[in-house]
Design a protein around this motif. Sequence first.
Motif, short mmCIF file in Angstrom:
data_model
loop_
_atom_site.label_atom_id
_atom_site.label_comp_id
_atom_site.label_asym_id
_atom_site.label_seq_id
_atom_site.Cartn_x
_atom_site.Cartn_y
_atom_site.Cartn_z
N ILE A 111 2.64 14.11 2.85
CA ILE A 111 3.26 13.54 1.77
C ILE A 111 2.96 12.01 1.87
O ILE A 111 3.12 11.34 2.78
N LEU A 112 2.46 11.56 0.64
CA LEU A 112 2.06 10.45 0.38
C LEU A 112 3.09 9.72 -0.71
O LEU A 112 3.07 9.79 -1.42
N ALA A 113 3.53 8.47 -0.01
CA ALA A 113 4.57 7.86 -0.77
C ALA A 113 4.43 6.57 -1.37
O ALA A 113 3.27 6.01 -0.88
N ASP A 114 5.28 6.15 -2.22
CA ASP A 114 4.79 4.51 -2.72
C ASP A 114 3.72 4.46 -3.82
O ASP A 114 3.21 3.40 -4.02
N LEU A 115 3.46 5.58 -4.34
CA LEU A 115 2.46 5.53 -5.50
C LEU A 115 2.69 4.49 -6.61
O LEU A 115 4.13 4.57 -7.09
N ASN A 116 1.95 3.69 -7.28
CA ASN A 116 2.32 3.16 -8.53
C ASN A 116 2.05 4.20 -9.56
O ASN A 116 1.36 3.83 -10.66
N VAL A 117 3.20 4.99 -9.81
CA VAL A 117 3.10 5.79 -10.96
C VAL A 117 4.45 6.00 -11.27
O VAL A 117 5.47 6.13 -10.67
N GLY A 142 6.13 8.86 -6.16
CA GLY A 142 6.17 7.29 -6.66
C GLY A 142 7.16 6.42 -6.15
O GLY A 142 8.10 7.11 -5.86
N ARG A 143 6.76 5.17 -5.98
CA ARG A 143 7.77 4.23 -5.79
C ARG A 143 9.04 4.08 -6.63
O ARG A 143 8.70 4.00 -7.87
N PRO A 144 10.31 4.24 -6.11
CA PRO A 144 11.46 4.16 -6.90
C PRO A 144 11.48 2.76 -7.54
O PRO A 144 11.06 1.69 -7.14
N HIS A 188 7.96 5.56 -13.39
CA HIS A 188 9.06 4.54 -13.59
C HIS A 188 8.84 3.26 -13.05
O HIS A 188 9.15 2.13 -13.59
N ALA A 189 8.16 3.15 -11.91
CA ALA A 189 8.16 1.65 -10.98
C ALA A 189 7.03 1.06 -11.56
O ALA A 189 5.84 1.72 -11.83
N LEU A 190 6.88 -0.31 -11.84
CA LEU A 190 5.89 -0.94 -12.19
C LEU A 190 5.23 -1.70 -11.04
O LEU A 190 5.85 -1.95 -9.97
N PRO A 191 3.80 -1.96 -11.35
CA PRO A 191 2.89 -1.47 -12.39
C PRO A 191 2.63 0.01 -12.49
O PRO A 191 3.11 0.72 -11.21
N ARG A 192 1.86 0.58 -13.30
CA ARG A 192 1.61 2.00 -13.47
C ARG A 192 0.04 2.28 -13.30
O ARG A 192 -0.62 1.80 -14.44
N CYS A 193 -0.28 3.30 -12.57
CA CYS A 193 -1.63 3.81 -12.85
C CYS A 193 -1.74 4.89 -13.50
O CYS A 193 -0.55 5.18 -14.27
N ILE A 194 -2.57 5.71 -13.76
CA ILE A 194 -2.82 6.85 -14.75
C ILE A 194 -3.25 8.01 -13.80
O ILE A 194 -4.26 7.81 -13.07
N LEU A 195 -2.65 9.10 -13.59
CA LEU A 195 -3.11 10.20 -12.83
C LEU A 195 -3.63 11.26 -13.63
O LEU A 195 -2.60 12.02 -14.45
N GLY A 229 0.59 -1.18 -0.22
CA GLY A 229 -0.08 -0.06 0.08
C GLY A 229 0.77 1.18 0.08
O GLY A 229 2.04 1.04 0.08
N TRP A 230 0.14 2.38 -0.11
CA TRP A 230 0.74 3.68 0.29
C TRP A 230 1.28 4.04 1.55
O TRP A 230 0.55 3.60 2.33
N LYS A 231 2.38 4.77 1.40
CA LYS A 231 2.78 5.11 2.85
C LYS A 231 2.58 6.85 3.16
O LYS A 231 3.19 7.55 2.36
#
Length: 343
Positions: free
Chosen positions: A308-314, A282-284, A316-323, A191-193
């Motif tokens: 500050i919300l981190a670890d989003l799937n957006v 985003g997650r590195p 360069h890190a896979l998988p990717r959402c769309i924002l 999940g997001w952190k």
Amino acid sequence: MIRTVGVVSLSAGTLGEDFVRHELELGVRRLEHYGLKVKFLPHALKGIDYVKAHPEQRAADLLEAFRDPEIGLILCAIGGDDTYRLLPCLFEEGRLEKAARQKPFLGFSDSTVNHFMLHKAGISTFYGQAFLSDVCEMDREMLPYTRRYFEELLRTGTIRQVKPGDVWYEGRTDYGPDRLGTPLPSHPAGGWKLLQGPPVFCGKILGGCLDTLYDFFDGGRYPDMPVLCRQYGLFPRAEDWNGRILLLETSEEQMSPEKFCRALGFLKEAGVFKAVSGVLFGRPMDNVYREEYHRLLVQTVDDPALPILADLNVGHALPRCILPFGVNAAVDAAAQTITFGGA
């Protein structure tokens, strides 16, 4: 319902090279499976050397993609590192402002520059995926989380809500034809952190790849990039950031913590952190420097009240959402949702 996708190579011309032909053919089959017509803009398949040498033709492709009434989605082929060279071609004589129409534009990485160009022209865009990076994923299918948001954009022309993915994937290192159909190693995502601040915040999202934003201010890679960015007012003034949500993610170059800190320093000096309502990070890739980045982000912002919300799937890190950029976004870290389009 989007029926025609226009593919543009606005940065690197990788898509036109023989060594990715198997990926290109796979991506076209997948798009056609959706019943889509695929248009490659005139210079999208010209290859690395031609695309590098002709920023004016890249710009012409973008303008044509906006003017073409048949194209319902403008999809970037891939990123790169010199999209800034399109600036004179697009902003002299108001070319981009005259041609741009509100239609989905999707890309990430160096396409961050294109997002800021279109923001300046008053066009809302979508950040997070690209043709070669996502549609052409060499597994047996597009990564399920990535596919979910891509299909939603095709079906509705927008994204209503984003949630975390269950897993993250290691980046692919071998793209040879013999790797077609091979899965990527995956790991539980967790999940997001929320690094700091209240869990609920809202605003319109803007931002992108921090490596690219670094080059807006530092001329180490291209000495003329900061000059052109200032000349054409590409980076928004501090007041334009008021109430927005800043999105940041990092590239496959995996910048050192020292460079990461300098990049954040440019944004701080520009007044961004004092203006925004929150930060999404985003997650590195491969989780490299993840903890260091989190620590430096909190340290540099130096304002415990800013979420500050981190670890989003957006990014360069896979998988990717769309924002979606340019529409209202409501972030709820406790519920692990970002909802778009509310009042």
